[in-house]
Design an enzyme around this catalytic site. Sequence first.
Site, PDB file in Angstrom:
ATOM      1  N   LEU A  72       0.865  -1.171   0.000  1.00  0.00           N
ATOM      2  CA  LEU A  72       0.000   0.000   0.000  1.00  0.00           C
ATOM      3  C   LEU A  72       0.908   1.230   0.000  1.00  0.00           C
ATOM      4  O   LEU A  72       2.005   1.201   0.567  1.00  0.00           O
ATOM      5  CB  LEU A  72      -0.885   0.036   1.256  1.00  0.00           C
ATOM      6  N   ASP A  73       0.459   2.300  -0.636  1.00  0.00           N
ATOM      7  CA  ASP A  73       1.238   3.533  -0.617  1.00  0.00           C
ATOM      8  C   ASP A  73       1.431   4.015   0.816  1.00  0.00           C
ATOM      9  O   ASP A  73       0.617   3.723   1.701  1.00  0.00           O
ATOM     10  CB  ASP A  73       0.530   4.626  -1.422  1.00  0.00           C
ATOM     11  N   LYS A  74       2.469   4.774   1.036  1.00  0.00           N
ATOM     12  CA  LYS A  74       2.800   5.282   2.372  1.00  0.00           C
ATOM     13  C   LYS A  74       1.593   5.924   3.057  1.00  0.00           C
ATOM     14  O   LYS A  74       1.300   5.641   4.219  1.00  0.00           O
ATOM     15  CB  LYS A  74       3.940   6.306   2.266  1.00  0.00           C
ATOM     16  N   THR A  88      -1.621   5.634   2.308  1.00  0.00           N
ATOM     17  CA  THR A  88      -2.868   4.874   2.241  1.00  0.00           C
ATOM     18  C   THR A  88      -2.917   3.936   3.440  1.00  0.00           C
ATOM     19  O   THR A  88      -1.943   3.241   3.728  1.00  0.00           O
ATOM     20  CB  THR A  88      -2.941   4.047   0.936  1.00  0.00           C
ATOM     21  N   ARG A  98      -5.911   6.048  -7.308  1.00  0.00           N
ATOM     22  CA  ARG A  98      -5.557   7.465  -7.347  1.00  0.00           C
ATOM     23  C   ARG A  98      -5.518   7.979  -8.786  1.00  0.00           C
ATOM     24  O   ARG A  98      -6.017   9.067  -9.093  1.00  0.00           O
ATOM     25  CB  ARG A  98      -4.211   7.682  -6.652  1.00  0.00           C
TER      26      ARG A  98
END
Length: 268
Positions: free
Chosen positions: A82-84, A86, A188
Amino acid sequence: LKDEISLEIPKTEKFKIKPYQSKIDILYEDNDFLIINKPTGLVVHPGAGNKDKTLVNILLHLNKKNLSSISGELRPGIVHRLDKDTSGLLVIAKNNFAHMHISEQFNKHSIDRKYVALVWGKLRPQTGTIKTFITRSNRNRKLMEASQTKGKHAITNYKTIEVYESEKIPTISLVECKLETGRTHQIRVHMKYKGNSIVGDQSYKKNVKKFKNIDLEFENIINNLSGQCLHAKSLGFIHPSKNKHVFFESKLPNSLLSIVKKLRKLSS
């Protein structure tokens, strides 16, 4: 004789991952995997910008010898990311058999994954499917963009859960997204492609016009967001050993929930 040219190739710097003691929300654990509820701001694995305080460092402190090794030395146990900024559910493999079994389901797009996001404006239609290719941006190689001709095929199913609008706030929608594919920054990028960027997303942000009568408390909350309002709320797959479907769900983090409650109050 031609001039000789000599090249000196610098050695790649190697670093040893250090265990890091920090609290982490473990929703489930058995002999094959863990389900982690990742908070906003936590990087998943070590990289150039963060080597010591990532999820992997925390996992090494908790399960030093019980993590899969398929993804390499820097990513023990990491099946997906997961993105930082998120938040939400991540599955961590504790052995290579479980890693391969779950990873294959990701590759076949059979994993059941749902996200919740706050986006600017109203999606039209309010329920639908976004199908594009996603490729690396020519303007910024760290970012991705939707394309109709090149990149990897990406499919996002979405539905609008609630719409918040009044004279005191800009129109914002609470949206659920179900992934059929798992491309980098997919939700996104697809929300930006629709013209409804995720609230708080600085990389794929939308230029929001100034509102004269906006609620000052709400404006302050939006201006001080630390990341995009995106949460991985559910995860379902076939258990590697038990061969039965397992499903996990997490509540919205307090930071996102407080924004939703404020929006409901201001739009009523």
